[in-house]
Design an enzyme around this catalytic site. Sequence first.
Site, PDB file in Angstrom:
ATOM      1  N   GLN A  95      45.300  15.248 105.180  1.00 16.57           N
ATOM      2  CA  GLN A  95      46.680  15.141 105.076  1.00 16.57           C
ATOM      3  C   GLN A  95      47.144  14.276 103.554  1.00 16.57           C
ATOM      4  OE1 GLN A  95      48.626  12.839 108.340  1.00 16.57           O
ATOM      5  NE2 GLN A  95      50.614  13.149 107.255  1.00 16.57           N
ATOM      6  N   GLY A  96      47.468  15.105 102.513  1.00 13.43           N
ATOM      7  CA  GLY A  96      47.666  14.482 101.204  1.00 13.43           C
ATOM      8  C   GLY A  96      49.213  14.205 101.148  1.00 13.43           C
ATOM      9  N   TYR A  97      49.595  13.128 101.837  1.00 15.70           N
ATOM     10  CA  TYR A  97      50.775  12.679 101.537  1.00 15.70           C
ATOM     11  C   TYR A  97      50.894  11.292 100.541  1.00 15.70           C
ATOM     12  CZ  TYR A  97      53.254  15.246 105.124  1.00 15.70           C
ATOM     13  OH  TYR A  97      53.873  16.161 106.154  1.00 15.70           O
ATOM     14  N   SER A  98      50.211  10.249 100.904  1.00 14.73           N
ATOM     15  CA  SER A  98      50.136   8.664 100.452  1.00 14.73           C
ATOM     16  C   SER A  98      49.377   8.871  99.000  1.00 14.73           C
ATOM     17  CB  SER A  98      49.342   7.832 101.334  1.00 14.73           C
ATOM     18  OG  SER A  98      49.945   7.717 102.410  1.00 14.73           O
ATOM     19  N   SER A 120      42.256  10.637 105.045  1.00 16.68           N
ATOM     20  CA  SER A 120      41.575  10.569 106.130  1.00 16.68           C
ATOM     21  C   SER A 120      40.545  11.817 106.113  1.00 16.68           C
ATOM     22  CB  SER A 120      42.145  10.282 107.226  1.00 16.68           C
ATOM     23  OG  SER A 120      42.572   9.226 107.474  1.00 16.68           O
ATOM     24  N   GLU A 126      53.479  14.695 115.415  1.00 18.58           N
ATOM     25  CA  GLU A 126      52.502  13.747 115.573  1.00 18.58           C
ATOM     26  C   GLU A 126      53.233  12.786 116.933  1.00 18.58           C
ATOM     27  OE1 GLU A 126      52.362  10.886 112.390  1.00 18.58           O
ATOM     28  OE2 GLU A 126      50.357  11.766 111.645  1.00 18.58           O
ATOM     29  N   ASN A 166      54.078  -0.814 111.498  1.00 21.21           N
ATOM     30  CA  ASN A 166      55.204  -1.706 112.510  1.00 21.21           C
ATOM     31  C   ASN A 166      56.427  -2.005 111.930  1.00 21.21           C
ATOM     32  OD1 ASN A 166      53.004  -1.235 114.415  1.00 21.21           O
ATOM     33  ND2 ASN A 166      53.200  -3.541 115.120  1.00 21.21           N
ATOM     34  N   GLU A 167      56.577  -2.410 110.749  1.00 24.67           N
ATOM     35  CA  GLU A 167      57.716  -3.042 110.344  1.00 24.67           C
ATOM     36  C   GLU A 167      58.585  -1.698 109.949  1.00 24.67           C
ATOM     37  OE1 GLU A 167      54.657  -3.766 108.790  1.00 24.67           O
ATOM     38  OE2 GLU A 167      54.840  -5.926 109.993  1.00 24.67           O
TER      39      GLU A 167
HETATM   40  C1  LIG Z   1      43.075   4.121 108.473  1.00 27.16           C
HETATM   41  C2  LIG Z   1      44.366   4.740 107.746  1.00 27.16           C
HETATM   42  C3  LIG Z   1      44.323   6.218 107.367  1.00 27.16           C
HETATM   43  C4  LIG Z   1      45.211   6.973 106.638  1.00 27.16           C
HETATM   44  N1  LIG Z   1      45.330   8.197 106.486  1.00 27.16           N
HETATM   45  C5  LIG Z   1      46.212   8.717 105.569  1.00 27.16           C
HETATM   46  C6  LIG Z   1      46.110  10.158 105.414  1.00 27.16           C
HETATM   47  O1  LIG Z   1      45.306  10.886 106.051  1.00 27.16           O
HETATM   48  N2  LIG Z   1      46.899  10.949 104.744  1.00 27.16           N
HETATM   49  C7  LIG Z   1      47.937  10.131 104.103  1.00 27.16           C
HETATM   50  O2  LIG Z   1      48.521  10.640 103.291  1.00 27.16           O
HETATM   51  N3  LIG Z   1      48.145   8.781 104.209  1.00 27.16           N
HETATM   52  C8  LIG Z   1      47.091   8.102 105.007  1.00 27.16           C
HETATM   53  N4  LIG Z   1      47.145   6.582 105.283  1.00 27.16           N
HETATM   54  C9  LIG Z   1      48.162   6.042 104.462  1.00 27.16           C
HETATM   55  C10 LIG Z   1      49.164   5.414 105.290  1.00 27.16           C
HETATM   56  O3  LIG Z   1      50.257   6.372 105.617  1.00 27.16           O
HETATM   57  C11 LIG Z   1      49.922   4.413 104.564  1.00 27.16           C
HETATM   58  O4  LIG Z   1      48.978   3.324 104.310  1.00 27.16           O
HETATM   59  C12 LIG Z   1      51.164   3.843 105.196  1.00 27.16           C
HETATM   60  O5  LIG Z   1      52.182   4.636 105.045  1.00 27.16           O
HETATM   61  C13 LIG Z   1      51.553   2.594 104.232  1.00 27.16           C
HETATM   62  O6  LIG Z   1      51.697   2.441 103.027  1.00 27.16           O
HETATM   63  P1  LIG Z   1      50.771   1.537 102.286  1.00 27.16           P
HETATM   64  O7  LIG Z   1      49.537   1.306 102.703  1.00 27.16           O
HETATM   65  O8  LIG Z   1      50.937   1.723 100.826  1.00 27.16           O
HETATM   66  O9  LIG Z   1      51.511   0.042 102.406  1.00 27.16           O
HETATM   67  P2  LIG Z   1      53.132  -0.500 101.911  1.00 27.16           P
HETATM   68  O10 LIG Z   1      54.083   0.507 102.037  1.00 27.16           O
HETATM   69  O11 LIG Z   1      52.786  -0.829 100.637  1.00 27.16           O
HETATM   70  O12 LIG Z   1      53.301  -1.675 102.673  1.00 27.16           O
HETATM   71  C14 LIG Z   1      52.947  -2.932 102.616  1.00 27.16           C
HETATM   72  C15 LIG Z   1      53.463  -3.835 103.709  1.00 27.16           C
HETATM   73  O13 LIG Z   1      55.031  -4.117 103.297  1.00 27.16           O
HETATM   74  C16 LIG Z   1      55.608  -3.415 104.462  1.00 27.16           C
HETATM   75  N5  LIG Z   1      56.875  -2.851 104.028  1.00 27.16           N
HETATM   76  C17 LIG Z   1      57.050  -1.945 103.093  1.00 27.16           C
HETATM   77  N6  LIG Z   1      58.237  -1.258 103.174  1.00 27.16           N
HETATM   78  C18 LIG Z   1      58.965  -2.002 104.023  1.00 27.16           C
HETATM   79  C19 LIG Z   1      60.348  -2.070 104.346  1.00 27.16           C
HETATM   80  N7  LIG Z   1      61.241  -1.184 103.790  1.00 27.16           N
HETATM   81  N8  LIG Z   1      60.577  -2.823 105.273  1.00 27.16           N
HETATM   82  C20 LIG Z   1      59.975  -3.810 105.900  1.00 27.16           C
HETATM   83  N9  LIG Z   1      58.481  -4.056 105.575  1.00 27.16           N
HETATM   84  C21 LIG Z   1      58.190  -3.123 104.709  1.00 27.16           C
HETATM   85  C22 LIG Z   1      54.766  -2.881 105.288  1.00 27.16           C
HETATM   86  O14 LIG Z   1      55.041  -2.891 106.846  1.00 27.16           O
HETATM   87  C23 LIG Z   1      53.404  -3.542 105.254  1.00 27.16           C
HETATM   88  O15 LIG Z   1      53.135  -4.642 105.953  1.00 27.16           O
HETATM   89  C24 LIG Z   1      46.136   6.103 106.023  1.00 27.16           C
HETATM   90  C25 LIG Z   1      46.192   4.716 106.092  1.00 27.16           C
HETATM   91  C26 LIG Z   1      45.113   3.973 107.166  1.00 27.16           C
HETATM   92  C27 LIG Z   1      45.243   2.602 107.090  1.00 27.16           C
END
Ligand SMILES: Cc1cc2nc3c(=O)[nH]c(=O)nc-3n(C[C@H](O)[C@H](O)[C@H](O)COP(=O)(O)OP(=O)(O)OC[C@H]3O[C@@H](n4cnc5c(N)ncnc54)[C@H](O)[C@@H]3O)c2cc1C
Lengths: 394, 394
Positions: free
Chosen positions: A131-134, A168, A251, A376-377
């Site tokens: 999955q290539g979203y992030s 992942s 999902e 969670n947030e």
């Molecule tokens: C094990 C693992 C596997 C993953 N696999 C994939 C994958 O296969 N494909 C893919 O595309 N992505 C994947 N991800 C990425 C995942 O979707 C992102 O990590 C997730 O969306 C959070 O983004 P971030 O890590 O940039 O954190 P951020 O968005 O930078 O968040 C940092 C902190 O800020 C808080 N925050 C951010 N915005 C808000 C808000 N509006 N209100 C309150 N708090 C906020 C968050 O809750 C967090 O605590 C994976 C992540 C993990 C950990």
Amino acid sequence: MKLAFSAADEAFRDTIQQWLGAHFVGPYAELRYRGYPGDEDAFVPQRKAWEQLLAREGWTGLSWPKHHGGQALTLEQQVLFYEEYARVGGPGRLGHIGEGLVAPTLIDLGTPYHHERYLPSILAGQALWCQGYSEPNAGSDLANIQTKAEFDPVRQRWRLTGQKVWTSLAHHSDYIFVLARTDRHSTRHQGLGFFLLDLDQPNIHIQPIKQMAGTAEFNEVFLDGAECNAADIVGEPGQGWSVAMALLGYERGVSTLGQQMQFSNEFAQLVAAAQASKRAEEPVIRQRIGRLAAQLDIMRNSALRMLSGLANHAELSRAALVFKLYWATLHRDLGELAVDVLGVDGLQVPSQDEPLSPAQRLFLFTRADTIYAGTNEIQRNIIAQRGLGMPKMR
Amino acid sequence: MHFVLTTEQQMLVQSARDYCTQYGASKIIREQMSGVGDYLRNNWDKMCQELGWQGILVPESCSGLELGIVELVLILEQIGSCLLPVPVMSTLGQYGMAIARLGDAQQQHAWLPDVAAGTTCGTLVWHPATKSEPNRWDTAVINATYCSTKTGFCLNGEYQYVLDGGQADNVVALARDVDSGELSAFVISLPCIGVDCVVQPMLDPTLNIYRMTLSEVMVPLSARLTFSSEEGIEALLLLSALYQTADQLGGIGKLLDTSVAYAQQREQFGRPISAFQAIQHKAADMLVQHETAITAVYAAACRADEYLAGAISLPRLKQAVSIAQATASEAYQHVASEAIQLHGAVGVTWEFDLHWYFKRAKISALLYGDSAYHYDYLAQTALTASDDIEGDIS
Ligand SMILES: Cc1cc2nc3c(=O)[nH]c(=O)nc-3n(C[C@H](O)[C@H](O)[C@H](O)COP(=O)(O)OP(=O)(O)OC[C@H]3O[C@@H](n4cnc5c(N)ncnc54)[C@H](O)[C@@H]3O)c2cc1C
């Protein structure tokens, strides 16, 4: 309102049990409990073979319609399969992203070309998807995607340039679906496209990222002019966001249930360990065990409630909205308790290169559960805004 | 498996909601600062006439409707949402159920048609005035006694927390044989020589409970419910706990709705307080608690119907009830305290209704064994089952 399964469904449960009893043996026995988050790199070739065995025997595409080669099982039957699969400790499903997320999206929103080209290899357990979203600057704020997609009218190909991250299992996958900007001047949810890419091409570089448990299960994926056919876009250019959201909707369906059902095995082993270490005699530990026992039961029954409601309610019910937050937090607590019941002895590692114990893995990797698939947030924001009608924040 | 309300059940909920909103406790208490006992009988007569629910658990052979525990639970949930003082739990759930489960055909025909007709109110008398283990919650704590006489039995005991005891025409009292310790249930018609019943004032005045003393109370042979047994009586206590969780569930839902409505309408800093993330996350957690409690309580209700149909064992029922009791109790307390916080100063006034719920939440969390008791029971169950667990996490 009924929680018990019908006699016919219970008979189907027997069928599943018999099949698993006869086939989850021999070379596959060592896969028991393996391949779950934190351990996804384990036994990949063997697990691929296992996926293909499941496919040959008709245990893939459970929810797909018959005309796409699926089994068209009822919701109840699917639940029973995942429940029984977890009960015997069947390994983490390598094909899950393809089978559970990509395929339903293509079936609902794709073209005959997509169906013909991609569904058979998913069904056969041969093609693995990621999955290539992030992206580095698009995490929770997914709409901030910067990866660009340009159409080359001469070669009739899409070219994608940008960087994906946290992808992942990209290093074991054959295909990736990518959300990218088709309109350079667009922002946010507009101007996005949803693309299907073959990972086996020179313009894609995959760089594993080592995680806190020492293993590398997610990756950076660099797209340096990666290509796909003109037809390898799902929906029109500009509609990518709604396709991406539809995919995330699956999902919440029955397909991820297998992973959560597996928590019960972890819990049972944790309880046995608490018994062995004598920590089960301590009231505080007993309270935590009792609470988790309750939460696991609630998680399972909430899933059934959510799934029973899916048939009647188009919009996401409140039960569905809270599910991810609930199971992720529960699992994190389970990870904490797994090491606590072992005491400090449970934190020893035999040597730096040996794999961590299951309890240690659980402890470390469950931290990720409350981050991926919506932190969670973010879950709480969604619950308040969509579930309770509170105002959007800016 | 269909773990959501049927259309008939939704209609039942709707009529219960309409009725309870119209006659809720807050109005009554505010009209007159006494307990709610005086209103009980009036409410009951009105409810029997308008809604005809008095027959829901009574067997068809005794002119009842013979619906399930699920239906009773749905009604109790609505009653709990308005703290409506009406003897549904006591008369239908406890008294009627005791006779339906433990009485022989003759006894059922002697007493149940009057329940179905709405002419008898009754209750279950079991909670000892003194307990050797204050938090323990099962038949073992019952210490009232009976002995045989020439014409029947002689009962002695001191009880408390007798629900709606002051308005009961008949009660089912639980007592142990003074020699053998055998547990039996007796129907006593009131008034009766030797029975003394006084109001037991509590922090929560919407709860209508009494102390009851039996001194040398003589009853005929036919007063002993023929199929009395330790297990049968244990089941009655579990059902009572379950009814209580339905009442809690109603309170939780009401507090959530009230809090969200208030947060949407109260403005500070130039916007509704619901626009603040701290408030949204509190509200989201309240919704999680509500959804969790719904699953736990409805699951236990389904299990109760399965138990009454002979499909599952008593320990399985106890597990489900313990999960519901611990979960709904904690949820109610959490949601009640957050509701007050969300309202600011008006939340701690007498005039706002929140405090009734806050008080009810605490009492109901302690009355049927607190969550610590139930979690410990669940831990014990998990530990007992762990002997044949395979797989080692350490
Ligand atoms: C094990 C693992 C596997 C993953 N696999 C994939 C994958 O296969 N494909 C893919 O595309 N992505 C994947 N991800 C990425 C995942 O979707 C992102 O990590 C997730 O969306 C959070 O983004 P971030 O890590 O940039 O954190 P951020 O968005 O930078 O968040 C940092 C902190 O800020 C808080 N925050 C951010 N915005 C808000 C808000 N509006 N209100 C309150 N708090 C906020 C968050 O809750 C967090 O605590 C994976 C992540 C993990 C950990």
